[in-house]
Design a protein around this motif. Structure first.
Motif, PDB file in Angstrom:
ATOM      1  N   ARG A 115     -35.211  25.992 -12.042  1.00  0.00           N
ATOM      2  CA  ARG A 115     -36.193  26.497 -13.002  1.00  0.00           C
ATOM      3  C   ARG A 115     -35.503  27.223 -14.158  1.00  0.00           C
ATOM      4  O   ARG A 115     -35.964  27.168 -15.306  1.00  0.00           O
ATOM      5  CB  ARG A 115     -37.155  27.439 -12.276  1.00  0.00           C
ATOM      6  CG  ARG A 115     -38.311  27.948 -13.116  1.00  0.00           C
ATOM      7  CD  ARG A 115     -39.174  28.917 -12.318  1.00  0.00           C
ATOM      8  NE  ARG A 115     -40.324  29.379 -13.090  1.00  0.00           N
ATOM      9  CZ  ARG A 115     -41.499  28.806 -13.073  1.00  0.00           C
ATOM     10  NH1 ARG A 115     -41.703  27.731 -12.322  1.00  0.00           N
ATOM     11  NH2 ARG A 115     -42.498  29.284 -13.789  1.00  0.00           N
ATOM     12  N   HIS A 116     -34.398  27.887 -13.877  1.00  0.00           N
ATOM     13  CA  HIS A 116     -33.673  28.596 -14.924  1.00  0.00           C
ATOM     14  C   HIS A 116     -32.992  27.624 -15.894  1.00  0.00           C
ATOM     15  O   HIS A 116     -32.930  27.887 -17.093  1.00  0.00           O
ATOM     16  CB  HIS A 116     -32.641  29.529 -14.298  1.00  0.00           C
ATOM     17  CG  HIS A 116     -33.216  30.457 -13.271  1.00  0.00           C
ATOM     18  ND1 HIS A 116     -34.207  31.369 -13.562  1.00  0.00           N
ATOM     19  CD2 HIS A 116     -32.945  30.602 -11.941  1.00  0.00           C
ATOM     20  CE1 HIS A 116     -34.515  32.054 -12.470  1.00  0.00           C
ATOM     21  NE2 HIS A 116     -33.779  31.594 -11.471  1.00  0.00           N
ATOM     22  N   ASP A 117     -32.471  26.513 -15.379  1.00  0.00           N
ATOM     23  CA  ASP A 117     -31.886  25.499 -16.260  1.00  0.00           C
ATOM     24  C   ASP A 117     -32.936  24.912 -17.194  1.00  0.00           C
ATOM     25  O   ASP A 117     -32.679  24.703 -18.383  1.00  0.00           O
ATOM     26  CB  ASP A 117     -31.241  24.389 -15.424  1.00  0.00           C
ATOM     27  CG  ASP A 117     -30.114  24.903 -14.545  1.00  0.00           C
ATOM     28  OD1 ASP A 117     -29.488  25.907 -14.924  1.00  0.00           O
ATOM     29  OD2 ASP A 117     -29.870  24.297 -13.480  1.00  0.00           O
TER      30      ASP A 117
ATOM     31  N   SER B 263     -24.194  18.507 -18.547  1.00  0.00           N
ATOM     32  CA  SER B 263     -24.735  19.166 -17.365  1.00  0.00           C
ATOM     33  C   SER B 263     -24.951  20.648 -17.654  1.00  0.00           C
ATOM     34  O   SER B 263     -24.273  21.223 -18.508  1.00  0.00           O
ATOM     35  CB  SER B 263     -23.775  19.010 -16.176  1.00  0.00           C
ATOM     36  OG  SER B 263     -23.584  17.645 -15.856  1.00  0.00           O
ATOM     37  N   PRO B 264     -25.884  21.268 -16.949  1.00  0.00           N
ATOM     38  CA  PRO B 264     -26.093  22.709 -17.162  1.00  0.00           C
ATOM     39  C   PRO B 264     -24.912  23.514 -16.650  1.00  0.00           C
ATOM     40  O   PRO B 264     -24.171  23.081 -15.766  1.00  0.00           O
ATOM     41  CB  PRO B 264     -27.376  22.995 -16.382  1.00  0.00           C
ATOM     42  CG  PRO B 264     -27.402  21.940 -15.324  1.00  0.00           C
ATOM     43  CD  PRO B 264     -26.789  20.718 -15.929  1.00  0.00           C
ATOM     44  N   ARG B 265     -24.759  24.695 -17.203  1.00  0.00           N
ATOM     45  CA  ARG B 265     -23.691  25.598 -16.786  1.00  0.00           C
ATOM     46  C   ARG B 265     -24.311  26.911 -16.310  1.00  0.00           C
ATOM     47  O   ARG B 265     -25.362  27.331 -16.801  1.00  0.00           O
ATOM     48  CB  ARG B 265     -22.729  25.861 -17.948  1.00  0.00           C
ATOM     49  CG  ARG B 265     -22.036  24.605 -18.472  1.00  0.00           C
ATOM     50  CD  ARG B 265     -21.019  24.094 -17.467  1.00  0.00           C
ATOM     51  NE  ARG B 265     -19.955  25.060 -17.282  1.00  0.00           N
ATOM     52  CZ  ARG B 265     -18.832  25.088 -18.008  1.00  0.00           C
ATOM     53  NH1 ARG B 265     -18.658  24.199 -18.980  1.00  0.00           N
ATOM     54  NH2 ARG B 265     -17.896  25.989 -17.766  1.00  0.00           N
ATOM     55  N   ARG B 266     -23.643  27.553 -15.383  1.00  0.00           N
ATOM     56  CA  ARG B 266     -24.098  28.834 -14.851  1.00  0.00           C
ATOM     57  C   ARG B 266     -22.930  29.814 -14.890  1.00  0.00           C
ATOM     58  O   ARG B 266     -21.828  29.509 -14.414  1.00  0.00           O
ATOM     59  CB  ARG B 266     -24.610  28.679 -13.426  1.00  0.00           C
ATOM     60  CG  ARG B 266     -24.943  30.003 -12.754  1.00  0.00           C
ATOM     61  CD  ARG B 266     -25.624  29.798 -11.419  1.00  0.00           C
ATOM     62  NE  ARG B 266     -26.958  29.244 -11.584  1.00  0.00           N
ATOM     63  CZ  ARG B 266     -27.880  29.245 -10.632  1.00  0.00           C
ATOM     64  NH1 ARG B 266     -27.613  29.783  -9.452  1.00  0.00           N
ATOM     65  NH2 ARG B 266     -29.057  28.715 -10.851  1.00  0.00           N
ATOM     66  N   PHE B 267     -23.193  30.990 -15.468  1.00  0.00           N
ATOM     67  CA  PHE B 267     -22.185  32.045 -15.586  1.00  0.00           C
ATOM     68  C   PHE B 267     -22.695  33.256 -14.810  1.00  0.00           C
ATOM     69  O   PHE B 267     -23.585  33.973 -15.271  1.00  0.00           O
ATOM     70  CB  PHE B 267     -21.938  32.384 -17.054  1.00  0.00           C
ATOM     71  CG  PHE B 267     -21.589  31.192 -17.900  1.00  0.00           C
ATOM     72  CD1 PHE B 267     -20.286  30.723 -17.948  1.00  0.00           C
ATOM     73  CD2 PHE B 267     -22.561  30.521 -18.623  1.00  0.00           C
ATOM     74  CE1 PHE B 267     -19.956  29.615 -18.712  1.00  0.00           C
ATOM     75  CE2 PHE B 267     -22.247  29.420 -19.394  1.00  0.00           C
ATOM     76  CZ  PHE B 267     -20.942  28.964 -19.436  1.00  0.00           C
ATOM     77  N   SER B 268     -22.124  33.472 -13.646  1.00  0.00           N
ATOM     78  CA  SER B 268     -22.616  34.499 -12.731  1.00  0.00           C
ATOM     79  C   SER B 268     -21.966  35.842 -13.025  1.00  0.00           C
ATOM     80  O   SER B 268     -20.863  35.918 -13.579  1.00  0.00           O
ATOM     81  CB  SER B 268     -22.343  34.102 -11.285  1.00  0.00           C
ATOM     82  OG  SER B 268     -22.930  32.845 -10.988  1.00  0.00           O
TER      83      SER B 268
ATOM     84  N   PRO C 232     -37.981  15.903 -14.875  1.00  0.00           N
ATOM     85  CA  PRO C 232     -37.280  14.780 -15.536  1.00  0.00           C
ATOM     86  C   PRO C 232     -35.762  14.921 -15.531  1.00  0.00           C
ATOM     87  O   PRO C 232     -35.057  13.900 -15.555  1.00  0.00           O
ATOM     88  CB  PRO C 232     -37.845  14.815 -16.961  1.00  0.00           C
ATOM     89  CG  PRO C 232     -39.148  15.514 -16.850  1.00  0.00           C
ATOM     90  CD  PRO C 232     -38.962  16.525 -15.772  1.00  0.00           C
ATOM     91  N   LEU C 233     -35.233  16.147 -15.535  1.00  0.00           N
ATOM     92  CA  LEU C 233     -33.789  16.336 -15.582  1.00  0.00           C
ATOM     93  C   LEU C 233     -33.157  16.386 -14.201  1.00  0.00           C
ATOM     94  O   LEU C 233     -31.944  16.573 -14.089  1.00  0.00           O
ATOM     95  CB  LEU C 233     -33.456  17.626 -16.332  1.00  0.00           C
ATOM     96  CG  LEU C 233     -33.785  17.624 -17.826  1.00  0.00           C
ATOM     97  CD1 LEU C 233     -33.470  18.978 -18.434  1.00  0.00           C
ATOM     98  CD2 LEU C 233     -33.016  16.532 -18.547  1.00  0.00           C
ATOM     99  N   THR C 234     -33.958  16.229 -13.154  1.00  0.00           N
ATOM    100  CA  THR C 234     -33.444  16.218 -11.792  1.00  0.00           C
ATOM    101  C   THR C 234     -33.133  14.785 -11.373  1.00  0.00           C
ATOM    102  O   THR C 234     -33.935  13.877 -11.588  1.00  0.00           O
ATOM    103  CB  THR C 234     -34.449  16.844 -10.816  1.00  0.00           C
ATOM    104  OG1 THR C 234     -34.729  18.191 -11.231  1.00  0.00           O
ATOM    105  CG2 THR C 234     -33.905  16.862  -9.403  1.00  0.00           C
ATOM    106  N   SER C 235     -31.952  14.593 -10.800  1.00  0.00           N
ATOM    107  CA  SER C 235     -31.530  13.261 -10.337  1.00  0.00           C
ATOM    108  C   SER C 235     -30.952  13.390  -8.940  1.00  0.00           C
ATOM    109  O   SER C 235     -30.951  14.467  -8.327  1.00  0.00           O
ATOM    110  CB  SER C 235     -30.488  12.663 -11.297  1.00  0.00           C
ATOM    111  OG  SER C 235     -29.325  13.456 -11.335  1.00  0.00           O
ATOM    112  N   THR C 236     -30.465  12.283  -8.431  1.00  0.00           N
ATOM    113  CA  THR C 236     -29.890  12.296  -7.082  1.00  0.00           C
ATOM    114  C   THR C 236     -28.584  13.073  -7.026  1.00  0.00           C
ATOM    115  O   THR C 236     -28.175  13.549  -5.961  1.00  0.00           O
ATOM    116  CB  THR C 236     -29.641  10.855  -6.623  1.00  0.00           C
ATOM    117  OG1 THR C 236     -28.803  10.191  -7.586  1.00  0.00           O
ATOM    118  CG2 THR C 236     -30.953  10.107  -6.492  1.00  0.00           C
TER     119      THR C 236
END
Length: 543
Positions: free
Chosen positions: A447-449, A331-336, A437-441
């Protein structure tokens, strides 16, 4: 669609060649603070005079004039103090010279942009490649007057550069202008004066290998005792032999303390700087030294275990891990981070975000991080995006330079390579080919991912677009290979199926196979199927 610009090849960023660590000088006595203030103010006055002499020389500077200035400063301080002052003067003059060139380039871009927009009819809309004209005659007239002002500034800046004239002030231009806006800065005149004097002090000394503890001017022993060589006019303040003053405090370095202690014990060159933080009323000591250049890891070796693509934004880092074939995993990660407040707070926020990123990379076993080689110098001018104030604030708020420097330094300590890629079209193509394609339920891909995936794939040398599926009407092997990201020798690659001699079980019509005439030749018990009841054997059909 217009012609796309050439994409630069990715490269491994070089590691830093220097280290700087800071610690606080605690438990200073009033006499210690008095001596530090006197030394800083006296050497600061010498540094100001030397900077004035260097600016007066301009382009006529040479090694001989440098030696003359150093000889003049030596009897007023010492030989080593004079060397540190002249070196700092040269660094400051060179920095002002580079900033002057950057200012000229910015003025040239502004003049060119305004000239192009004024040449268009009023109200003409722009394109993706170039901005349009101005919206009204009033705005057109105001910009034509501004063009004349910028041209005058450009002419003056070019004349100064040709003559070798630089405009520099010790203490900083920003603090100088703050003197005229004390109410806005919430400062009193005495508070501003104290900050101004502290910024103009000079108390730093270069190291020298082979000398005791690596520095003869500001010396720190392995047990943390701090002493400094007093200038000749202040030698009466010494409390130790040979005109030295020993501070009452002891210092320790929490970060890289062992490395510093090894250098000091081996008498290797270490530079020191003592400065006062007027906002906190605290004294600090900074130690710095050079490190040997780390051999750059080949990009092929760095990408062996995959890569983590990182998309830099104004308030967070979007990251996604890719395997060696360019496929996003996990899964993508976000570092704020929060870039509001003081410069120290902003720097700490960037460091904390990068620390979490590197810890995650080390946990995944990845040896490379791909980032964009961003430079918004030409994108945040008010002449190109004058009405897009939010966009200019967005690009100006991205800590691109600080993030690259921090990431290179911190990644070098963890053994992770930093790969810089061309930022062209990564956000647009990432959203076009990877966001949906990488979006699921259970996962909403931003857009950044998707841009992080595009950055990682470009670092690996793969095209950003996903694998190409055959047309719906002809989903057969005759359409050729079904992927654009794996080489022919990669195991498991989707491509044309190899030709297998002989008929296939499900594709041979009845009576057309090699054993069609002899039904008893089939692997079945008993007689032929026409005379016996069929029974399935326990063996799998594929044997």
């Amino acid at each position: 669609m217009g012609e796309l610009r050439n994409i630069a090849a990715p490269f491994v960023a070089s590691s830093p060649h220097g280290v700087a660590v800071r610690t606080r000088l605690k438990h200073l006595t009033p006499d210690d603070e008095k001596v530090l203030r006197l030394v800083g103010a006296y050497l600061g006055s010498l540094a100001s005079k030397d900077l004035k002499a260097r600016c007066r020389d301009g382009l006529e500077h040479s090694g001989q004039t440098w030696a003359v200035r150093k000889r003049e400063l030596t009897p007023l301080s010492s030989s080593r103090w004079a060397g540190s002052i002249t070196k700092a003067t040269h660094d400051q003059w060179a920095l002002a010279r580079r900033c002057q060139l950057a200012h000229i380039q910015n003025l040239q871009a502004s003049v060119r942009t305004i000239g192009d927009r004024l040449s268009l009819p009023v109200g003409q809309k722009g394109t993706k490649k170039a901005p349009g004209s101005y919206r009204s005659c009033r705005e057109w007239h105001a910009k034509s007057r501004r063009l004349r002002v910028l041209e005058d500034r450009l002419t003056a800046a070019r004349a100064d550069r040709e003559a070798g004239v630089v405009h520099v002030v010790r203490g900083g231009k920003q603090l100088t202008r703050t003197r005229h806006h004390l109410d806005a800065a919430q400062l009193t005149q005495s508070a501003w004066r104290g900050r101004w004097q502290a910024e103009r002090w000079f108390c730093q000394a270069d190291g020298e290998s082979g000398k005791r503890y690596g520095n003869e001017t500001i010396r720190i022993s392995p047990d943390g005792a701090v002493s400094l060589k007093l200038p000749a006019p202040l030698a009466s303040l010494a409390n130790a032999p040979h005109g030295r003053y020993v501070l009452a405090c002891r210092v320790t370095f929490a970060h890289r303390g062992t490395e510093w202690a090894d250098r000091v014990a081996a008498n290797r060159a270490t530079a020191y700087r003592i400065h006062l933080d007027t906002g906190r009323d605290r004294w600090y000591l900074t130690a710095s030294w050079q490190t040997p250049a780390t051999p750059l890891l080949p990009i092929e070796a760095a990408l062996t275990h995959g890569v983590i693509g990182v998309d830099t934004n104004a308030d967070h880092l979007a990251a996604w891990r890719l395997d060696s074939h360019g496929n996003p995993t996990g899964s993508p990660r976000r570092f704020s981070y929060d870039l509001t407040g003081t410069a120290g707070h902003r720097d700490a926020q960037v460091r904390h975000a990068l620390t979490r990123l590197l810890h995650w990379a080390r946990t995944c076993g990845v040896k490379a991080i791909a980032v964009e080689d961003l430079d918004f110098a030409a994108e945040k001018t008010r002449e190109k995006h004058g009405r897009k104030k939010r966009f200019r604030q967005l690009t100006s708020g991205m800590p691109t330079g600080k993030l690259r420097a921090r990431l290179s330094s911190m990644a070098d300590r963890t053994g992770i390579a930093v790969i810089a890629v061309d930022p062209a079209y990564t956000s647009r193509w990432g959203a076009q080919h990877w966001q949906k394609p990488l979006t699921s339920t259970t996962r909403k891909t931003t857009r950044h991912d998707a841009a992080a995936v595009a950055i990682g794939r470009r670092a690996q040398g793969h095209p950003i677009r996903r694998r190409t599926a055959p047309p719906p009407a002809h989903r057969s092997d005759e359409q050729g290979h079904r992927t654009v990201q794996a080489g022919p020798g990669v195991p498991g690659r989707e491509g044309t199926r190899p030709r297998i001699p002989g008929p296939r079980t499900r594709s041979v019509r009845p009576g057309r196979g090699a054993n069609a005439g002899n039904q008893n030749a089939q692997h079945r018990p008993g007689r032929s199927a026409e005379h016996e009841t069929w029974q399935q054997d326990s063996l799998p059909l594929s044997l």
